[in-house]
Design a protein around this motif. Sequence first.
Motif, PDB file in Angstrom:
ATOM      1  N   LYS A 179       0.832  -1.206   0.000  1.00  0.00           N
ATOM      2  CA  LYS A 179       0.000   0.000   0.000  1.00  0.00           C
ATOM      3  C   LYS A 179       0.865   1.255   0.000  1.00  0.00           C
ATOM      4  O   LYS A 179       0.602   2.221  -0.738  1.00  0.00           O
ATOM      5  N   LEU A 180       1.918   1.232   0.840  1.00  0.00           N
ATOM      6  CA  LEU A 180       2.827   2.379   0.892  1.00  0.00           C
ATOM      7  C   LEU A 180       3.497   2.601  -0.454  1.00  0.00           C
ATOM      8  O   LEU A 180       3.691   3.748  -0.894  1.00  0.00           O
ATOM      9  N   LEU A 181       3.865   1.501  -1.113  1.00  0.00           N
ATOM     10  CA  LEU A 181       4.488   1.624  -2.430  1.00  0.00           C
ATOM     11  C   LEU A 181       3.521   2.246  -3.440  1.00  0.00           C
ATOM     12  O   LEU A 181       3.921   3.030  -4.302  1.00  0.00           O
ATOM     13  N   GLU A 182       2.242   1.879  -3.317  1.00  0.00           N
ATOM     14  CA  GLU A 182       1.253   2.464  -4.221  1.00  0.00           C
ATOM     15  C   GLU A 182       1.163   3.979  -4.022  1.00  0.00           C
ATOM     16  O   GLU A 182       1.120   4.747  -4.991  1.00  0.00           O
ATOM     17  N   TYR A 183       1.140   4.414  -2.746  1.00  0.00           N
ATOM     18  CA  TYR A 183       1.100   5.849  -2.460  1.00  0.00           C
ATOM     19  C   TYR A 183       2.366   6.540  -2.956  1.00  0.00           C
ATOM     20  O   TYR A 183       2.325   7.636  -3.523  1.00  0.00           O
ATOM     21  N   GLU A 184       3.517   5.868  -2.737  1.00  0.00           N
ATOM     22  CA  GLU A 184       4.778   6.454  -3.190  1.00  0.00           C
ATOM     23  C   GLU A 184       4.803   6.548  -4.709  1.00  0.00           C
ATOM     24  O   GLU A 184       5.292   7.535  -5.277  1.00  0.00           O
ATOM     25  N   ALA A 185       4.280   5.522  -5.369  1.00  0.00           N
ATOM     26  CA  ALA A 185       4.238   5.536  -6.826  1.00  0.00           C
ATOM     27  C   ALA A 185       3.398   6.706  -7.334  1.00  0.00           C
ATOM     28  O   ALA A 185       3.764   7.388  -8.308  1.00  0.00           O
ATOM     29  N   LYS A 186       2.256   6.978  -6.681  1.00  0.00           N
ATOM     30  CA  LYS A 186       1.410   8.099  -7.076  1.00  0.00           C
ATOM     31  C   LYS A 186       2.119   9.435  -6.877  1.00  0.00           C
ATOM     32  O   LYS A 186       2.019  10.338  -7.725  1.00  0.00           O
ATOM     33  N   GLU A 187       2.839   9.555  -5.766  1.00  0.00           N
ATOM     34  CA  GLU A 187       3.594  10.787  -5.512  1.00  0.00           C
ATOM     35  C   GLU A 187       4.651  10.998  -6.583  1.00  0.00           C
ATOM     36  O   GLU A 187       4.859  12.131  -7.062  1.00  0.00           O
ATOM     37  N   LEU A 188       5.343   9.918  -6.962  1.00  0.00           N
ATOM     38  CA  LEU A 188       6.371  10.036  -7.995  1.00  0.00           C
ATOM     39  C   LEU A 188       5.756  10.430  -9.345  1.00  0.00           C
ATOM     40  O   LEU A 188       6.318  11.242 -10.091  1.00  0.00           O
ATOM     41  N   MET A 189       4.598   9.874  -9.639  1.00  0.00           N
ATOM     42  CA  MET A 189       3.946  10.205 -10.923  1.00  0.00           C
ATOM     43  C   MET A 189       3.502  11.660 -10.954  1.00  0.00           C
ATOM     44  O   MET A 189       3.532  12.311 -12.002  1.00  0.00           O
ATOM     45  N   GLU A 190       3.084  12.171  -9.792  1.00  0.00           N
ATOM     46  CA  GLU A 190       2.656  13.574  -9.728  1.00  0.00           C
ATOM     47  C   GLU A 190       3.803  14.530 -10.019  1.00  0.00           C
ATOM     48  O   GLU A 190       3.596  15.641 -10.496  1.00  0.00           O
ATOM     49  N   SER A 191       5.031  14.081  -9.690  1.00  0.00           N
ATOM     50  CA  SER A 191       6.197  14.937  -9.938  1.00  0.00           C
ATOM     51  C   SER A 191       6.914  14.599 -11.239  1.00  0.00           C
ATOM     52  O   SER A 191       8.014  15.093 -11.500  1.00  0.00           O
ATOM     53  N   SER A 192       6.305  13.749 -12.065  1.00  0.00           N
ATOM     54  CA  SER A 192       6.964  13.336 -13.311  1.00  0.00           C
ATOM     55  C   SER A 192       6.965  14.474 -14.322  1.00  0.00           C
ATOM     56  O   SER A 192       6.128  15.369 -14.286  1.00  0.00           O
ATOM     57  N   VAL A 193       7.912  14.421 -15.238  1.00  0.00           N
ATOM     58  CA  VAL A 193       8.040  15.424 -16.299  1.00  0.00           C
ATOM     59  C   VAL A 193       7.955  14.702 -17.634  1.00  0.00           C
ATOM     60  O   VAL A 193       8.775  13.822 -17.923  1.00  0.00           O
ATOM     61  N   ASN A 194       6.956  15.071 -18.432  1.00  0.00           N
ATOM     62  CA  ASN A 194       6.760  14.433 -19.736  1.00  0.00           C
ATOM     63  C   ASN A 194       6.660  12.910 -19.623  1.00  0.00           C
ATOM     64  O   ASN A 194       7.216  12.172 -20.431  1.00  0.00           O
ATOM     65  N   GLY A 195       5.995  12.452 -18.570  1.00  0.00           N
ATOM     66  CA  GLY A 195       5.797  11.014 -18.382  1.00  0.00           C
ATOM     67  C   GLY A 195       7.002  10.282 -17.825  1.00  0.00           C
ATOM     68  O   GLY A 195       6.987   9.054 -17.715  1.00  0.00           O
ATOM     69  N   LEU A 196       8.064  10.979 -17.476  1.00  0.00           N
ATOM     70  CA  LEU A 196       9.276  10.338 -16.962  1.00  0.00           C
ATOM     71  C   LEU A 196       9.332  10.474 -15.445  1.00  0.00           C
ATOM     72  O   LEU A 196       9.360  11.577 -14.903  1.00  0.00           O
ATOM     73  N   VAL A 197       9.362   9.311 -14.765  1.00  0.00           N
ATOM     74  CA  VAL A 197       9.553   9.266 -13.310  1.00  0.00           C
ATOM     75  C   VAL A 197      10.997   8.865 -13.047  1.00  0.00           C
ATOM     76  O   VAL A 197      11.452   7.828 -13.530  1.00  0.00           O
ATOM     77  N   ALA A 198      11.741   9.685 -12.312  1.00  0.00           N
ATOM     78  CA  ALA A 198      13.156   9.398 -12.033  1.00  0.00           C
ATOM     79  C   ALA A 198      13.445   9.722 -10.579  1.00  0.00           C
ATOM     80  O   ALA A 198      13.094  10.800 -10.094  1.00  0.00           O
TER      81      ALA A 198
END
Length: 393
Positions: free
Chosen positions: A280-299
């Motif tokens: 569950k925590l990973l899912e939340y972290e994944a969403k946070e990372l996607m929110e900060s992505s640039v042009n679809g790139l999560v890094a």
Amino acid sequence: MKELFFYQDAMLKEFSASVIHKGVDDKGPYAVLSNTAFYPTGGGQPHDTGKLNDVSVVGVEKVDEEIRHYIEGNGESLEGTVRGIIDWERRFDHMQQHSGQHILTASFVELFDLPTVSFHLGSELVTIDLAASLVTDEQLAQAEKRANEIILENRPIETKWVTKDELSQYPLRKEVAVEEDIRLVIIPDFDYNGCGGTHPTSTGQVSCIKIMGTEKMKENTRVSFVCGNRVLNQLDMRKNVLSDVARQLSVPEESAAEALRKVLFDTKAMEKALEDAQNKLLEYEAKELMESSVNGLVAASFENRPVQNLQKLGRAVVSEHSEGICLLVAENEDKLQFVAARGSNRNQNMKEVASAILPLINGRGGGNDAFVQGGGEKILAAHELLEEMIKII
């Protein structure tokens, strides 16, 4: 061979003999005596140890027609007549185990017609390999019971030297492997077997036999067991372990198994709950990372994050972001590890990313077009490796 002290009297603990000659071979310095009570390695039974005067005997082997007593030091003091003293605890243990093997093997033959095809006397356990792919618990229990009955009856253990022509007079358990100096070890009306080992004078001296377990060995079944004092040693060890487990569980010893099962059940349930929470925590972290992505790139880069965790996070990102790419790097102790993943609607080949960056860290990796992982030396910082991966994308 018949005149050797250990065959004349297997219970002989001390003796006198003359030093015939001394020498050195690839096993070390040795002495050859006019006679000996030291049993040499042979027939599945390990050699004796002990003393010649004040010199330690650490090995005994029959080489050609002489018995070599391998000693510590150069043995300069071994001249003329010497006094030999057998390490009796070791010898008697070997005698108990070897005789116990005869008894247990004969029990399997008598009850189930299961012959023994090999025998090993180890420092902790004794094993026999039975010519059967399966031996049931009931058969093991019956053979053990029969063996202990023979021990309790305190039957004599006899030895006899015979000629090849005389062998037909005895119901041998198996054919003998030699044609001269044939020595039989006999438990009357129970077991007749060609054997060159040392044995006590009666079955009662074996004390008892306990089967410890079995394992499959190709087409055979290996039975592990202990005899005599080794049974007490095993019982003592198991008693200590059981007492310790019961003490830690705060239950009586007889309840330890059930209490341990409950602990394991609860632990598995807790581990499952913890894994669910981590996912569950990973899912939340994944969403946070996607929110900060640039042009679809999560890094992102991390410290001390196992690659298995990176893999879960990378999969969580691209499962929710079919057009995206996820690049993750972690510094773990002295190595760098990474994950590169793409969503199902993205066409870029992640193997190309791995192929480009692995030489930079002398690394290795694997995966497929959509998902790769790898690792290597910490030549670069995690953020520097991440920048290289971004450049490739």
